[in-house]
Scaffold this motif. Structure first.
Motif, PDB file in Angstrom:
ATOM      1  N   THR A   1       1.894  11.227  -8.650  1.00  0.00           N
ATOM      2  CA  THR A   1       1.896  11.282  -7.080  1.00  0.00           C
ATOM      3  C   THR A   1       2.368   9.309  -6.734  1.00  0.00           C
ATOM      4  O   THR A   1       1.721   8.777  -7.636  1.00  0.00           O
ATOM      5  N   VAL A   2       2.244   8.887  -5.371  1.00  0.00           N
ATOM      6  CA  VAL A   2       2.803   7.282  -5.300  1.00  0.00           C
ATOM      7  C   VAL A   2       1.767   7.140  -4.064  1.00  0.00           C
ATOM      8  O   VAL A   2       2.261   8.231  -3.259  1.00  0.00           O
ATOM      9  N   THR A   3       1.681   5.932  -4.997  1.00  0.00           N
ATOM     10  CA  THR A   3       1.176   5.291  -3.349  1.00  0.00           C
ATOM     11  C   THR A   3       1.613   3.720  -2.809  1.00  0.00           C
ATOM     12  O   THR A   3       1.683   2.885  -4.245  1.00  0.00           O
ATOM     13  N   VAL A   4       1.798   3.874  -1.501  1.00  0.00           N
ATOM     14  CA  VAL A   4       1.779   2.464  -1.341  1.00  0.00           C
ATOM     15  C   VAL A   4       1.339   0.972  -0.139  1.00  0.00           C
ATOM     16  O   VAL A   4       0.560   2.338   0.409  1.00  0.00           O
ATOM     17  N   ALA A   5       1.338   0.186  -0.522  1.00  0.00           N
ATOM     18  CA  ALA A   5       0.492  -0.603   0.479  1.00  0.00           C
ATOM     19  C   ALA A   5       1.236  -1.748   0.551  1.00  0.00           C
ATOM     20  O   ALA A   5       2.062  -2.076   0.541  1.00  0.00           O
ATOM     21  N   ALA A   6       1.181  -2.450   1.914  1.00  0.00           N
ATOM     22  CA  ALA A   6       2.267  -3.481   2.328  1.00  0.00           C
ATOM     23  C   ALA A   6       1.390  -4.753   1.661  1.00  0.00           C
ATOM     24  O   ALA A   6       0.601  -4.609   0.481  1.00  0.00           O
ATOM     25  N   ARG A   7       2.337  -5.212   1.110  1.00  0.00           N
ATOM     26  CA  ARG A   7       2.720  -6.671   0.446  1.00  0.00           C
ATOM     27  C   ARG A   7       1.465  -7.353   0.916  1.00  0.00           C
ATOM     28  O   ARG A   7       1.837  -7.969   2.103  1.00  0.00           O
ATOM     29  N   LYS A   8       1.275  -8.330  -0.547  1.00  0.00           N
ATOM     30  CA  LYS A   8      -0.387  -9.686   0.209  1.00  0.00           C
ATOM     31  C   LYS A   8       1.068 -10.510  -0.039  1.00  0.00           C
ATOM     32  O   LYS A   8       1.564 -10.823  -0.802  1.00  0.00           O
ATOM     33  N   GLU A   9       0.799 -11.329   1.131  1.00  0.00           N
ATOM     34  CA  GLU A   9       1.737 -12.379   1.594  1.00  0.00           C
ATOM     35  C   GLU A   9       0.268 -13.410   0.455  1.00  0.00           C
ATOM     36  O   GLU A   9      -1.097 -13.978   1.634  1.00  0.00           O
ATOM     37  N   ALA A  10       0.645 -13.980   0.005  1.00  0.00           N
ATOM     38  CA  ALA A  10      -0.239 -15.452  -0.540  1.00  0.00           C
ATOM     39  C   ALA A  10       0.697 -16.547  -0.131  1.00  0.00           C
ATOM     40  O   ALA A  10       1.219 -16.743   0.259  1.00  0.00           O
TER      41      ALA A  10
ATOM     42  N   GLY B   1      -5.305   1.034   4.209  1.00  0.00           N
ATOM     43  CA  GLY B   1      -3.830   0.269   4.202  1.00  0.00           C
ATOM     44  C   GLY B   1      -2.788   0.948   3.128  1.00  0.00           C
ATOM     45  O   GLY B   1      -1.546   0.171   3.291  1.00  0.00           O
ATOM     46  N   GLN B   2      -3.167   1.635   2.250  1.00  0.00           N
ATOM     47  CA  GLN B   2      -2.522   2.376   1.588  1.00  0.00           C
ATOM     48  C   GLN B   2      -2.094   3.966   2.627  1.00  0.00           C
ATOM     49  O   GLN B   2      -2.406   4.643   2.175  1.00  0.00           O
ATOM     50  N   VAL B   3      -0.766   4.236   1.635  1.00  0.00           N
ATOM     51  CA  VAL B   3      -0.483   6.300   2.070  1.00  0.00           C
ATOM     52  C   VAL B   3       0.385   6.261   0.943  1.00  0.00           C
ATOM     53  O   VAL B   3       0.574   5.558   0.084  1.00  0.00           O
ATOM     54  N   SER B   4      -0.206   7.350   0.617  1.00  0.00           N
ATOM     55  CA  SER B   4       0.497   8.141  -1.015  1.00  0.00           C
ATOM     56  C   SER B   4       1.128   9.737  -0.455  1.00  0.00           C
ATOM     57  O   SER B   4       1.377  10.281   0.844  1.00  0.00           O
ATOM     58  N   ALA B   5       1.789  10.205  -1.469  1.00  0.00           N
ATOM     59  CA  ALA B   5       2.386  10.727  -1.901  1.00  0.00           C
ATOM     60  C   ALA B   5       2.502  12.185  -2.909  1.00  0.00           C
ATOM     61  O   ALA B   5       2.534  11.402  -3.709  1.00  0.00           O
TER      62      ALA B   5
ATOM     63  N   MET C   1       3.845   0.913   9.189  1.00  0.00           N
ATOM     64  CA  MET C   1       3.896   0.224   7.840  1.00  0.00           C
ATOM     65  C   MET C   1       6.243  -0.112   8.174  1.00  0.00           C
ATOM     66  O   MET C   1       6.641   1.221   8.308  1.00  0.00           O
ATOM     67  N   ARG C   2       6.388  -1.436   7.923  1.00  0.00           N
ATOM     68  CA  ARG C   2       7.830  -1.853   7.126  1.00  0.00           C
ATOM     69  C   ARG C   2       7.924  -1.580   6.132  1.00  0.00           C
ATOM     70  O   ARG C   2       7.562  -1.635   5.129  1.00  0.00           O
ATOM     71  N   PRO C   3       9.106  -0.348   5.649  1.00  0.00           N
ATOM     72  CA  PRO C   3       9.527   0.219   4.738  1.00  0.00           C
ATOM     73  C   PRO C   3       9.880  -1.557   3.468  1.00  0.00           C
ATOM     74  O   PRO C   3       9.490  -0.936   2.426  1.00  0.00           O
ATOM     75  N   ASP C   4      10.337  -2.563   4.442  1.00  0.00           N
ATOM     76  CA  ASP C   4      10.549  -3.634   3.562  1.00  0.00           C
ATOM     77  C   ASP C   4       9.606  -4.501   2.885  1.00  0.00           C
ATOM     78  O   ASP C   4       9.885  -5.106   2.215  1.00  0.00           O
ATOM     79  N   SER C   5       8.669  -4.189   3.210  1.00  0.00           N
ATOM     80  CA  SER C   5       7.450  -5.339   3.182  1.00  0.00           C
ATOM     81  C   SER C   5       6.822  -4.036   2.132  1.00  0.00           C
ATOM     82  O   SER C   5       5.186  -4.335   2.244  1.00  0.00           O
ATOM     83  N   LEU C   6       6.610  -2.961   1.928  1.00  0.00           N
ATOM     84  CA  LEU C   6       5.741  -2.078   0.897  1.00  0.00           C
ATOM     85  C   LEU C   6       5.681  -2.694  -0.638  1.00  0.00           C
ATOM     86  O   LEU C   6       6.741  -2.451  -1.049  1.00  0.00           O
ATOM     87  N   VAL C   7       4.863  -1.688  -1.275  1.00  0.00           N
ATOM     88  CA  VAL C   7       4.961  -2.188  -2.490  1.00  0.00           C
ATOM     89  C   VAL C   7       4.434  -1.338  -3.291  1.00  0.00           C
ATOM     90  O   VAL C   7       3.147  -0.617  -2.905  1.00  0.00           O
TER      91      VAL C   7
END
Length: 120
Positions: free
Chosen positions: A111-120, A8-12, A71-77
């Motif tokens: 290195t930057v890694t993005v993941a989906a935001r955790k909905e609480a 669930g994490q993607v990096s560049a 993944m939707r870009p607006d829901s990434l962190v």
């Protein structure tokens, strides 16, 4: 040592960026654990020159998440952001009385890694 890739994490990564790691870490620390929109805003208004390179890596990570994982870009962190030291280019500078001193031109791996935001 390789970092473990978490599901669930993607990096560049940008390698061999011609900036000292110490300077790059100052910018990377600003965006860690922020939403992608907020991180891009911070980078856009940062006065540090390396913020352009960090922004490129962040945009690349977002594009990777969208293209490869849907993944939707607006829901990434920004889950992880770190700077490793690359090889140092060693140069010499002539000094008085025929001596020389060393100039170290440092490089960085960003290195930057993005993941989906955790909905609480």
């Amino acid at each position: 040592m390789a970092k473990k890739k978490i599901e669930g994490q993607v990096s560049a990564t940008a390698k061999y960026v011609r900036v000292a790691p110490r300077k790059a870490r100052m910018v990377v620390d600003l965006i860690r654990n922020k939403s992608v929109d907020r991180a891009l805003e911070i980078l856009q208004f940062s006065e540090r020159a390396v913020s352009v390179d960090v922004e490129k890596v962040l945009r690349s990570a977002v594009a990777n998440a969208y293209q490869n994982n849907g993944m939707r870009p607006d829901s990434l962190v920004v889950a992880e952001a770190y700077v490793d030291e690359g090889p140092t280019l060693k140069r010499i500078r002539p000094r008085a009385k025929g001596s020389a001193s060393r100039i170290n031109k440092r490089t960085s791996h960003i290195t930057v890694t993005v993941a989906a935001r955790k909905e609480a």
